[in-house]
Motif scaffolding. Structure first.
Motif, PDB file in Angstrom:
ATOM      1  N   LYS A 530       0.850  -1.190   0.000  1.00 13.40           N
ATOM      2  CA  LYS A 530       0.000   0.000   0.000  1.00 13.40           C
ATOM      3  C   LYS A 530       0.891   1.247   0.000  1.00 13.40           C
ATOM      4  O   LYS A 530       1.974   1.259   0.594  1.00 13.40           O
ATOM      5  N   ARG A 532       0.367   5.215   1.094  1.00 15.92           N
ATOM      6  CA  ARG A 532      -0.619   6.005   1.826  1.00 15.92           C
ATOM      7  C   ARG A 532      -0.115   7.415   2.102  1.00 15.92           C
ATOM      8  O   ARG A 532       1.091   7.661   2.182  1.00 15.92           O
ATOM      9  N   GLU A 544      -5.011   6.021  -0.097  1.00 20.52           N
ATOM     10  CA  GLU A 544      -4.445   4.675  -0.119  1.00 20.52           C
ATOM     11  C   GLU A 544      -4.463   4.167  -1.545  1.00 20.52           C
ATOM     12  O   GLU A 544      -5.523   4.096  -2.163  1.00 20.52           O
ATOM     13  N   GLU A 546      -3.293   0.876  -3.779  1.00 17.37           N
ATOM     14  CA  GLU A 546      -2.840  -0.506  -3.685  1.00 17.37           C
ATOM     15  C   GLU A 546      -1.830  -0.781  -4.790  1.00 17.37           C
ATOM     16  O   GLU A 546      -2.158  -0.740  -5.972  1.00 17.37           O
ATOM     17  N   THR A 547      -0.596  -1.057  -4.386  1.00 13.90           N
ATOM     18  CA  THR A 547       0.470  -1.320  -5.353  1.00 13.90           C
ATOM     19  C   THR A 547       0.686  -2.815  -5.568  1.00 13.90           C
ATOM     20  O   THR A 547       1.295  -3.210  -6.557  1.00 13.90           O
ATOM     21  N   LYS A 548       0.256  -3.644  -4.611  1.00 11.05           N
ATOM     22  CA  LYS A 548       0.444  -5.100  -4.635  1.00 11.05           C
ATOM     23  C   LYS A 548       1.919  -5.498  -4.643  1.00 11.05           C
ATOM     24  O   LYS A 548       2.251  -6.650  -4.867  1.00 11.05           O
ATOM     25  N   SER A 586       3.233  -8.541   0.904  1.00  9.77           N
ATOM     26  CA  SER A 586       2.684  -8.758  -0.436  1.00  9.77           C
ATOM     27  C   SER A 586       3.633  -9.559  -1.306  1.00  9.77           C
ATOM     28  O   SER A 586       3.200 -10.208  -2.265  1.00  9.77           O
TER      29      SER A 586
END
Length: 724
Positions: A530, A532, A544, A546-548, A586
């Motif tokens: 993430k 943020r 936020e 989400e980059t994974k 992740s």
């Protein structure tokens, strides 16, 4: 005839537009012009807030940007402007340098990229071609934290200890110097700093047995100008630096000890990260690391503070002479380095303006020092701490607790060796008066010191017993069902009041460094993929993304043509390979493809695709069967040799291969890979110098047993979910 009279309006407009474009292009400085960074420019960095001129933006390394186009009111409108592939799946930790639209950033090993900061177009790439087998000597992955740019040159240190000066326009090497004399297990992961025309760089390797130092080189020629040793060498030989005379009396072998002396083990004290400069005082501040081995009961059995381990040093950058020192952890025996980020600031304390240096080192106390004199102003716990009750303000020394002593018995101590705060940079916002710390709540198992110690050449030399360490992990898991205290906390800390202002708890302990801005913002990436943004004054989450892909690098911000960008490297790794939580990181669920993401308001670029892994453990060989005692022995060997990269209990957090998932080919060639180094070129060096064939068989059998155990548990869980 007036030729322009018959020119169509569209052609005239086109000519005007072309002329405007040409004028704009002419106004953009060339890369040679832009990279003429000098001391005066960095001192006056706030006069060009669109640039990120040095490692922490300014010499004070506050990681605070005056830019306000992106602010608390509109940060939720950030979108991707562009992305850049870093060609790696290892940890990425660098802070890019950006000047007048040109960006310089490093990946693993010291590979350096020059990029158009407007578009993400690659301008050049430099590969120092570090031998892959050198990866064995890294305590915490083959990472690199960035470059320095100075007077048309880009300076980068490669993982194998070489310092390179590159032409900023082409990336062509101008000069190169080997700072460690081709001597493993020395490594370099830190970013160089350039001060008064000198490139200053330290090194790492204390865990494997080296003697720490940092060195100044002429920025134009690479000539060595001075070298500062942080710990004394053989007492029968002349000391290299005057400050070592005082240090010598703080190391003692004692009576009756028959192990190797510290100068043969190395002593440690490596300076692998933090350096910060005060131009007004002409003083360089350097953080010093842990001892080698960790256990002072082995390293210095006669007692003593072991200067200058775990200390902040104030040094004259022109001569390398020591001005003062402050030791955060005298006689350190828990790997409590003081190499963590140091921030300089001027602030009012008790009615007086003070020039301070601030640090939150591994040991869990937040220190505020007078940076002129080295006087301790205050020190308080910023995270969970059990090794010491407090810091005595009269002596400046921590008061150790009985449970911190592991000389004769295994102890669980907080923080662990990973620290209450590690290398990930913190940031200071002068508008809020707060320091933002990527803090951690971690435990450490310290397992009995050896009574008779033997050096493991070029491998981990902690002075602890790995068999006792493994047994304590198994005992804790069986008793508690999990390992305690393993979470990250973004903590806003008031350095004047010495107390927490606000905090955000993360699911994973190993998260990214921090950026703060005049837009009342704090940015941080996390290990669970993430990115943020928070309000700097109260911690409210505002964004936020989400980059994974896990993030450990610190973000930076810059502006080009009046448009503000926020940039951060994706790529999890570093020391978390040892202690990372594979359930939340992740990297364990997705690939760990390294990328640079750059955001702007209204950005509409398409995010790179990230594919979820197949987490089904394949069936391991059935012909490998070990007794319970053999599995225990194999586990002890694995923890002492393999867990550093492949994860505790053979569960990888996702950066190095998870050995429970070995293919048939890897199973068939296990011993050739591990013992004989047939994959050394890719970083999997050989370890035949550490173990016998029987021990390799035990480690292999342990991995197979762990794969069998976890596969069985996963299949049972699936049957339960399906109602079976």
């Amino acid at each position: 005839m007036d030729q322009t009279a018959d020119t169509p309006a569209s052609e005239e407009a086109g000519a005007q537009e072309a002329g405007a474009d040409a004028a704009a292009a002419a106004a953009v400085p060339s890369i040679e012009e832009a990279t003429q960074i000098t001391k005066a420019r960095i001192v006056a960095a706030d006069s060009e807030p669109q640039n990120w001129l040095s490692h922490g933006r300014t010499y004070s390394e506050q990681r605070y940007s005056p830019l306000t186009q992106v602010n608390a009111d509109n940060v939720d409108e950030l979108g991707l402007a562009w992305s850049y592939e870093m060609y790696t799946t290892r940890g990425l930790e660098a802070s890019p340098i950006v000047v007048d639209g040109y960006m310089f950033v490093t990946g693993n090993w010291g590979v350096t990229h020059a990029i158009d900061a407007r578009t993400g177009e690659e301008l050049w790439m430099f590969d120092p071609k570090v031998p892959g087998e050198w990866g064995r000597y890294g305590c915490c992955d083959v990472v690199n934290r960035g470059v320095a740019v100075w007077e048309g040159k880009v300076y980068v240190a490669s993982f194998d200890g070489r310092l390179h000066a590159l032409d900023a326009k082409t990336g062509t090497p101008i000069w190169q110097v080997d700072t460690v004399n081709n001597t493993p297990p020395y490594t370099i992961t830190g970013a160089p700093r350039v001060i008064n025309g000198k490139v200053i760089i330290g090194n790492g390797g204390a865990e494997l047995g080296v003697r720490g130092y940092f060195t100044a080189y002429d920025a134009n020629t690479g000539e060595e100008l001075w070298r500062f040793y942080t710990v004394p060498g053989n007492p029968d030989e002349p000391v290299e630096n005057p400050h070592l005379e005082a240090a010598m009396d703080t190391w003692s072998m004692g009576e009756g000890y028959d192990g190797p002396p510290w100068w043969e083990v190395g002593g440690g004290g490596t300076t692998w990260d933090s350096m910060v400069y005060d131009a007004e005082l002409n003083t360089l501040y350097v953080g010093v690391g842990n001892g080698s081995p960790w256990a002072r009961y082995v390293r210095s059995p006669g007692g003593g503070d072991n200067l200058y381990l775990s200390s902040i040093l104030a040094v004259n950058p022109d001569t390398g002479e020591l001005k003062w020192h402050y030791q955060t952890t005298p006689g350190d025996t828990w790997d409590y380095t003081a190499t963590q980020h140091i921030i300089l600031a001027d602030m009012e304390i008790d009615g007086d303006m003070r020039k301070v240096a601030m640090q939150a080192p591994k040991n869990g106390f937040f220190y505020v020092l007078d940076r002129v004199t080295g006087e301790l102003i205050s020190a308080e716990k910023y995270t969970l701490v059990t090794w010491a009750s407090h810091v005595d303000m009269e002596t400046g020394r921590p008061v150790e607790t009985p449970e911190s002593n592991y000389k004769d018995q295994t102890q669980v101590v907080l923080p662990g060796a990973i620290g209450g705060h590690n290398w990930h940079p913190m940031a200071y916002n002068p508008d809020t008066g707060l320091v933002y710390i990527p803090a951690m709540e971690t435990f450490g198992i310290y397992a009995d010191a050896y009574e008779s110690y033997e050096i493991q050449e070029r491998w981990w030399n902690t002075g602890m017993k790995w068999d006792a360490y493994y047994d304590e992990i198994i005992r804790t898991l069986e008793a508690e069902g999990d390992l305690p205290y393993n979470r990250g906390v973004l903590k806003a800390w008031d350095p004047v009041k010495q107390k927490e202002a606000w905090a955000v708890v993360h699911t994973d302990h190993w998260n990214g460094g921090v950026l703060t801005t005049a837009g009342n913002l704090v940015f941080q990436g996390t290990g669970d993929g993430k990115f943020r943004a928070y309000r700097a004054d109260n911690g409210e989450q505002l964004l936020e993304i989400e980059t994974k892909t896990g993030i450990i690098a610190p973000p930076i911000t810059y502006a080009v043509d009046g448009e503000q960008f926020v940039a951060v490297l994706l790529g999890w790794g570093g020391a978390a390979i040892t202690a990372g939580d594979a359930r939340t990181a992740s990297a364990a669920r997705y690939g760990n493809e390294g990328r640079l993401l750059v955001f702007k308001l209204g950005g509409e670029a398409e995010y790179p695709e990230v594919i979820e892994k197949n987490l089904d453990i394949p069936e391991p060989p059935t012909d490998v069967q070990l007794s319970a005692m053999e599995i225990r022995k194999g586990g002890q060997l694995f923890m002492g040799t393999c867990a550093l990269c492949h994860g505790a209990l053979a569960v990888s957090p996702g950066v190095a291969p998870d050995l429970r998932y070995m293919s048939e080919g890897v199973h068939a060639n296990f011993k050739d890979i591990v013992a004989n180094g047939i994959l050394a070129h890719s970083g999997m060096a050989k370890f035949s110098d550490l173990h016998t064939d029987e021990e390799f068989d035990l480690m292999y059998g342990y991995i197979v047993a762990r794969a069998r155990e976890d596969r069985k548990a996963a299949l049972a869980a699936q049957e339960g979910q399906n109602g079976g």
